[in-house]
Design an enzyme around this catalytic site. Structure first.
Site, mmCIF file in Angstrom:
data_model
loop_
_atom_site.group_PDB
_atom_site.id
_atom_site.type_symbol
_atom_site.label_atom_id
_atom_site.label_comp_id
_atom_site.label_asym_id
_atom_site.label_seq_id
_atom_site.Cartn_x
_atom_site.Cartn_y
_atom_site.Cartn_z
ATOM 1 N N ASP A 15 -2.177 9.484 -6.686
ATOM 2 C CA ASP A 15 -0.719 9.477 -6.772
ATOM 3 C C ASP A 15 -0.105 8.137 -6.381
ATOM 4 O OD1 ASP A 15 -0.971 9.438 -4.003
ATOM 5 O OD2 ASP A 15 -0.156 11.442 -3.687
ATOM 6 N N ARG A 65 -10.393 -10.853 -4.068
ATOM 7 C CA ARG A 65 -11.559 -10.183 -3.510
ATOM 8 C C ARG A 65 -12.846 -10.674 -4.158
ATOM 9 N NH1 ARG A 65 -7.020 -7.078 -3.907
ATOM 10 N NH2 ARG A 65 -6.741 -5.327 -2.466
ATOM 11 N N ASP A 73 -14.754 -4.857 -2.894
ATOM 12 C CA ASP A 73 -13.322 -5.014 -3.156
ATOM 13 C C ASP A 73 -12.513 -5.052 -1.867
ATOM 14 O OD1 ASP A 73 -14.253 -2.215 -3.246
ATOM 15 O OD2 ASP A 73 -12.134 -1.722 -3.389
ATOM 16 N N ASN A 74 -13.170 -4.916 -0.717
ATOM 17 C CA ASN A 74 -12.485 -4.990 0.571
ATOM 18 C C ASN A 74 -12.863 -6.232 1.361
ATOM 19 O OD1 ASN A 74 -10.960 -2.674 0.260
ATOM 20 N ND2 ASN A 74 -12.506 -1.350 1.183
ATOM 21 N N LYS A 96 0.862 -1.175 0.000
ATOM 22 C CA LYS A 96 0.000 0.000 0.000
ATOM 23 C C LYS A 96 0.903 1.230 0.000
ATOM 24 C CE LYS A 96 -4.249 1.679 2.231
ATOM 25 N NZ LYS A 96 -5.214 1.412 3.328
ATOM 26 N N ASP A 99 -7.106 -4.110 4.787
ATOM 27 C CA ASP A 99 -7.252 -2.779 4.207
ATOM 28 C C ASP A 99 -7.911 -1.813 5.180
ATOM 29 O OD1 ASP A 99 -6.842 -0.802 2.427
ATOM 30 O OD2 ASP A 99 -8.338 -1.415 0.986
#
Length: 476
Positions: free
Chosen positions: A121, A182, A253-254, A109, A263
């Site tokens: 970013d 996931r 997606d988590n 991450k 996450d």
């Protein structure tokens, strides 16, 4: 334990991930190295320079042939389907085998931009990394099947963020967990009408996470796979509730196929029992409030079942989904009993309901009530300087007194000499990070992590297992 590299996910092929390069960070300073788990997986002898090479610059481990992979997935985000997402600031760095031969992932991450970064970013703030460490360590101490914060580097970057004072210091995190596959991974391939890929993902998950399903074929295989994921997810939801944890962003997606918590963005732990307590400031409708987490997990499982329909049979999948409420109730009862240090028995579900009614009426500190009542010691409960009175408490106490303590000798361990338990309310987290932000003083954080480690060892809610995935048929 010898480090054993693996490359199972990469073998699925280019439709499942994109090869990416990590960011080039200006200045790497090691801030967190999970010595305990490094020893467990055969990396305990790495030198500081080797740690920087592998988990700061992401040079491939010896014997590992694949470049980092940004995994492809879609997902429902606050119940709105988004086909534009995937690993946007992280990647699957490498895989290996745990002490029992099971597959483990190193996921990152803040490691830089990927094809799925969109306008982001690809970076992580140092505060975000510290929050990940604290959430993972606290959850493990409280018996939750959680990913591990494995390594954190301060990167020397200055990042612009709207929800933190800017410029914010940058960091890169590596987490350790059993699977990054996931629910949204399946959703992507269903969206792209690729049943062959869905089948390949199921076979991958069965081979590496649910090998007892090997040999099944057709729709029966799909149904039994969903059954495994459903049971694991129900257990996770129950463990969150017993820990007083609010994940904050339970998008599809988590949530993953092993039922593993991961996450940690806008998480919170309950200060007191408030069913409507939310973690994310942007969750305006309280969709993922504390008491709605089981509902959120169940809804996500329904979306997974829909994604499995191209290789499944509707009635079979519906039958599996209908098992969730009973499994969740059973797992929640077991999780609360484990946190209270007592054995499950016939009236335990009623005891848990009475316990929650007392927590709601009293608004006593959530973690402190568990701490005072652990292993059902009447003298310890009486000595606690808290208001254990009223009809709700009487109703709970009568049921609780009937429960048998499990390993009451744990009360002799060091953490129970404290007047109050270690806890992780937002104030605790902020007070640990403030000295880092103000003067780069990490002593408060390390002291808190030492306290959490002591609680983990003394509660021993994992019963001393070395692996962090429960064995088949095992409960916490």
């Amino acid at each position: 334990m010898t480090f054993t590299p693996e490359s199972a996910f990469a073998l699925l092929g280019p439709d499942f991930a994109d090869a990416v390069d990590p960011a080039d960070f200006p200045d790497l300073k090691l801030r967190w190295w999970n010595k305990r788990w490094a020893r467990e997986i055969g990396l305990g002898e790495l030198t500081p320079e080797q740690i920087a090479d592998h988990f700061g610059r992401f040079d491939r481990p010896k014997g590992y042939p694949h470049t980092p992979l940004a995994m492809r997935y879609h997902g429902h985000q606050f119940r709105h389907y988004n086909p534009q997402i995937g690993d946007g600031r992280g990647f699957l760095y490498a895989q290996m085998r745990d002490p029992k031969g099971r597959l483990l992932d190193f996921g990152t991450k803040g490691s830089g931009q990927t094809p799925w970064s969109r306008t982001g970013d690809g970076r992580l703030t140092l505060k975000g990394a510290v929050r990940e460490i604290l959430a993972a360590e606290m959850l493990e101490a409280l018996g939750v099947y959680s990913s591990k914060a494995f390594c954190v580097f301060d990167t020397g970057d200055q990042l612009a963020r709207h929800d933190e004072p800017s410029p914010a210091r940058g960091a890169v995190l590596t987490r350790l967990q059993h699977s990054h596959v996931r629910f949204g991974t399946f959703q992507r391939h269903a969206y792209e009408e690729a049943p062959d890929r869905i089948e390949a993902l199921i076979d991958h998950a069965i081979a590496h996470y649910y090998p007892d399903l090997s040999g099944l074929q057709g729709t029966e295989k799909t149904a039994r796979f969903l059954e495994k994921v459903c049971a694991a997810s129900a257990r996770l939801a129950a463990q969150w509730m017993a820990a007083g944890f609010v994940h904050g962003v339970l998008n599809t997606d988590n949530l993953n196929v092993t039922g593993e918590s991961f996450d940690y963005g806008p998480w919170r732990f309950l200060p007191t029992y408030k069913p409507g307590f939310t973690a994310a400031y942007f969750d305006e409708n309280r969709l993922y409030a504390y008491a709605r987490q089981p509902e959120a997990v169940f809804w996500a499982l329904q979306q997974l079942a829909i994604a499995l329909l191209p290789v499944g049979e509707k009635d079979q999948l519906v039958d599996v989904l209908n098992t969730f409420p009973d499994i969740y109730t059973r797992e929640m009862t077991a999780a609360f009993c484990a946190r209270l240090g007592v054995a499950v028995q016939d009236n335990s579900e009623d005891m848990v309901k009475a316990y929650l009614a007392f927590l709601l009426a009293s608004q006593l500190p959530f973690e402190a009530v568990f701490f005072d009542h652990f292993t059902n010691d009447p003298g310890r409960i009486k000595a606690a300087a808290r208001d254990y009175t009223g009809p709700e408490y009487t109703a709970f106490a009568e049921l609780f007194a009937d429960h048998t303590p499990v390993r009451p000798e744990r009360l002799g361990h060091a953490c129970f000499a404290r007047e109050n338990p270690v806890h992780m309310t937002i104030e605790t987290m902020e007070s640990a990070f403030a000295p880092i932000h103000e003067r780069d003083d990490w002593s408060t954080l390390h002291g808190l992590l030492d306290d959490i480690a002591q609680a983990r060892a003394d509660y021993d809610l994992g019963r001393g297992r070395t692996g962090f995935l429960p064995e088949q048929g095992e409960t916490w």
